[in-house]
Design a protein around this motif. Structure first.
Motif, PDB file in Angstrom:
ATOM      1  N   UNK A  23      83.636   0.894  22.873  1.00 28.26           N
ATOM      2  CA  UNK A  23      84.083  -0.075  23.876  1.00 28.26           C
ATOM      3  C   UNK A  23      82.945  -0.931  24.389  1.00 28.26           C
ATOM      4  N   UNK A  24      81.781  -0.310  24.605  1.00 29.01           N
ATOM      5  CA  UNK A  24      80.622  -1.074  25.076  1.00 29.01           C
ATOM      6  C   UNK A  24      80.184  -2.100  24.043  1.00 29.01           C
ATOM      7  N   UNK A  25      80.059  -1.657  22.790  1.00 27.50           N
ATOM      8  CA  UNK A  25      79.605  -2.563  21.731  1.00 27.50           C
ATOM      9  C   UNK A  25      80.621  -3.689  21.509  1.00 27.50           C
ATOM     10  N   UNK A  26      81.888  -3.327  21.420  1.00 29.20           N
ATOM     11  CA  UNK A  26      82.921  -4.339  21.174  1.00 29.20           C
ATOM     12  C   UNK A  26      83.030  -5.308  22.348  1.00 29.20           C
ATOM     13  N   UNK A  27      82.957  -4.790  23.568  1.00 27.34           N
ATOM     14  CA  UNK A  27      83.039  -5.655  24.744  1.00 27.34           C
ATOM     15  C   UNK A  27      81.900  -6.650  24.817  1.00 27.34           C
ATOM     16  N   UNK A  28      80.692  -6.173  24.519  1.00 31.29           N
ATOM     17  CA  UNK A  28      79.547  -7.080  24.486  1.00 31.29           C
ATOM     18  C   UNK A  28      79.736  -8.117  23.384  1.00 31.29           C
ATOM     19  N   UNK A  29      80.326  -7.689  22.267  1.00 29.95           N
ATOM     20  CA  UNK A  29      80.601  -8.630  21.181  1.00 29.95           C
ATOM     21  C   UNK A  29      81.591  -9.701  21.589  1.00 29.95           C
ATOM     22  N   UNK A  30      82.637  -9.305  22.318  1.00 30.71           N
ATOM     23  CA  UNK A  30      83.621 -10.279  22.818  1.00 30.71           C
ATOM     24  C   UNK A  30      82.944 -11.290  23.745  1.00 30.71           C
ATOM     25  N   UNK A  31      82.124 -10.783  24.658  1.00 31.16           N
ATOM     26  CA  UNK A  31      81.422 -11.675  25.581  1.00 31.16           C
ATOM     27  C   UNK A  31      80.448 -12.589  24.833  1.00 31.16           C
ATOM     28  N   UNK A  32      79.755 -12.019  23.825  1.00 35.26           N
ATOM     29  CA  UNK A  32      78.823 -12.827  23.036  1.00 35.26           C
ATOM     30  C   UNK A  32      79.554 -13.942  22.313  1.00 35.26           C
ATOM     31  N   UNK A  33      80.733 -13.618  21.742  1.00 34.11           N
ATOM     32  CA  UNK A  33      81.536 -14.648  21.088  1.00 34.11           C
ATOM     33  C   UNK A  33      81.866 -15.777  22.059  1.00 34.11           C
ATOM     34  N   UNK A  34      82.280 -15.399  23.268  1.00 37.23           N
ATOM     35  CA  UNK A  34      82.664 -16.405  24.264  1.00 37.23           C
ATOM     36  C   UNK A  34      81.500 -17.340  24.577  1.00 37.23           C
ATOM     37  N   UNK A  35      80.336 -16.775  24.830  1.00 36.11           N
ATOM     38  CA  UNK A  35      79.220 -17.610  25.271  1.00 36.11           C
ATOM     39  C   UNK A  35      78.523 -18.334  24.119  1.00 36.11           C
ATOM     40  N   UNK A  36      78.598 -17.778  22.909  1.00 34.95           N
ATOM     41  CA  UNK A  36      78.126 -18.554  21.757  1.00 34.95           C
ATOM     42  C   UNK A  36      79.061 -19.740  21.532  1.00 34.95           C
ATOM     43  N   UNK A  37      80.376 -19.486  21.682  1.00 33.89           N
ATOM     44  CA  UNK A  37      81.339 -20.577  21.573  1.00 33.89           C
ATOM     45  C   UNK A  37      81.110 -21.648  22.627  1.00 33.89           C
ATOM     46  N   UNK A  38      80.757 -21.224  23.834  1.00 29.97           N
ATOM     47  CA  UNK A  38      80.470 -22.203  24.892  1.00 29.97           C
ATOM     48  C   UNK A  38      79.179 -22.964  24.590  1.00 29.97           C
ATOM     49  N   UNK A  39      78.199 -22.276  23.972  1.00 28.49           N
ATOM     50  CA  UNK A  39      76.946 -22.945  23.606  1.00 28.49           C
ATOM     51  C   UNK A  39      77.182 -24.006  22.548  1.00 28.49           C
ATOM     52  N   UNK A  60      84.617  -7.179  32.379  1.00 24.60           N
ATOM     53  CA  UNK A  60      86.030  -7.236  31.984  1.00 24.60           C
ATOM     54  C   UNK A  60      86.164  -7.077  30.476  1.00 24.60           C
ATOM     55  N   UNK A  61      85.264  -7.729  29.721  1.00 25.48           N
ATOM     56  CA  UNK A  61      85.314  -7.620  28.257  1.00 25.48           C
ATOM     57  C   UNK A  61      85.094  -6.185  27.804  1.00 25.48           C
ATOM     58  N   UNK A  62      84.119  -5.503  28.396  1.00 29.96           N
ATOM     59  CA  UNK A  62      83.844  -4.111  28.025  1.00 29.96           C
ATOM     60  C   UNK A  62      85.025  -3.217  28.397  1.00 29.96           C
ATOM     61  N   UNK A  63      85.588  -3.440  29.594  1.00 30.24           N
ATOM     62  CA  UNK A  63      86.742  -2.642  30.024  1.00 30.24           C
ATOM     63  C   UNK A  63      87.929  -2.860  29.095  1.00 30.24           C
ATOM     64  N   UNK A  64      88.150  -4.118  28.703  1.00 28.06           N
ATOM     65  CA  UNK A  64      89.269  -4.429  27.805  1.00 28.06           C
ATOM     66  C   UNK A  64      89.076  -3.765  26.444  1.00 28.06           C
ATOM     67  N   UNK A  65      87.862  -3.839  25.899  1.00 28.17           N
ATOM     68  CA  UNK A  65      87.602  -3.237  24.589  1.00 28.17           C
ATOM     69  C   UNK A  65      87.731  -1.720  24.648  1.00 28.17           C
ATOM     70  N   UNK A  66      87.237  -1.123  25.729  1.00 21.62           N
ATOM     71  CA  UNK A  66      87.338   0.330  25.882  1.00 21.62           C
ATOM     72  C   UNK A  66      88.792   0.757  25.974  1.00 21.62           C
ATOM     73  N   UNK A  67      89.583  -0.003  26.723  1.00 22.37           N
ATOM     74  CA  UNK A  67      91.015   0.308  26.841  1.00 22.37           C
ATOM     75  C   UNK A  67      91.714   0.193  25.497  1.00 22.37           C
ATOM     76  N   UNK A  68      91.323  -0.809  24.710  1.00 17.54           N
ATOM     77  CA  UNK A  68      91.943  -0.988  23.395  1.00 17.54           C
ATOM     78  C   UNK A  68      91.641   0.197  22.488  1.00 17.54           C
ATOM     79  N   UNK A  69      90.400   0.662  22.500  1.00 15.56           N
ATOM     80  CA  UNK A  69      90.038   1.792  21.644  1.00 15.56           C
ATOM     81  C   UNK A  69      90.690   3.086  22.138  1.00 15.56           C
TER      82      UNK A  69
END
Length: 266
Positions: free
Chosen positions: A118-134, A155-164
């Motif tokens: 969940x931590x890794x996936x959540x950070x990945x989701x956030x990274x995608x968002x901010x790379x997309x914004x960049x 929120x991204x980490x919590x969402x990914x953890x909940x999904x897993x």
């Protein structure tokens, strides 16, 4: 630096928020089903289902983000996108989410798998968002409120953890459908929280904006990826369920103790 630009996420009304939410739900549902299939099998089949799950989740989140961004308008400037960075954001989403997915798929500790994955996936989701914004280009400078950015990552980490967690614990089509709706809300919440951190300071002089317009690049790519999600969902829905197979360790114990029933691992 000039005035602060007036922004809106609703350039097309509620069409883009609703459609982006639908795509987040489709990606979550498909990823969940692929993960369940992966955990019900072993070997190459498990690996392939995990790859499909990572691609589905990463693609769903990316598609959600950029459909929502189709409605992002800033008064006083055009909004365009750097194509290589935009594609990179998709790759980041799939690869980092994939690391989390494989952590769950091959870990022997459910709790550790969910927390680390969940931590890794959540950070990945956030990274995608901010790379997309960049990748966004406009006649001005984009800045972020650090506190709100931090909240979006949480929120991204919590969402990914909940999904897993849902992958390991939820059974049945109705329960999985409900989980995908909740995950769609969580992913959308992460996106719009991240956008709430944004402010745009326009240049005093209008500067030509270089890059691809949303309709030239973002829209066709989101349609392509959205079609992939729907078609793959149909394929997974009609493919036969895999029967659960025991781990090699469990199988070994069963051979030594044939009187004892073998418990399938998830």
């Amino acid at each position: 630096m000039g005035q602060i630009g007036s922004m809106t996420e609703f350039g097309f009304g509620w069409l883009t928020p609703v459609l982006s939410y639908v795509m987040a739900c489709v990606g979550a549902a498909l990823g969940l089903r692929c993960m369940v299939r992966a955990l019900a099998t072993t070997g190459r089949s498990r690996r392939n289902w995990l790859i499909n799950g990572a691609v589905a989740i990463g693609t769903g989140i990316w598609t959600m983000h950029f459909i929502a961004m189709l409605g992002f308008h800033v008064t006083g400037t055009d909004v365009r996108y750097d194509v290589p960075l935009t594609v990179l954001s998709l790759v980041v989403a799939i690869v980092v989410v994939g690391i989390g997915v494989f952590a769950v798929g091959y870990s022997r500790s459910k709790v550790l798998a969910v927390l680390v994955g969940g931590l890794i996936s959540g950070v990945g989701v956030a990274a995608m968002h901010y790379v997309g914004m960049a990748a966004m280009r406009l006649s001005g400078m984009v800045s972020y409120a650090p506190g709100v950015v931090t909240l979006s990552v949480v929120i991204a980490v919590a969402a990914a953890t909940a999904a897993l967690w849902a992958t390991l614990n939820i059974r049945g089509s109705l329960a999985a459908f409900g989980a995908s709706l909740v995950m769609g809300v969580a992913v959308s919440a992460m996106h719009y929280t991240g956008m709430a951190a944004v402010s745009v300071h326009l240049h005093d002089v209008d500067v030509p904006v270089v890059g691809a317009s949303p309709m030239q690049f973002i829209f066709p790519l989101t349609v392509l990826l959205g079609s992939y999600l729907f078609l793959t969902s149909a394929f997974v829905a009609i493919s036969p369920n895999a029967s659960r197979k025991p781990d090699s360790a469990d199988a070994g114990e069963a051979s030594e103790n044939p009187a004892e029933p073998t418990a399938g691992r998830i």
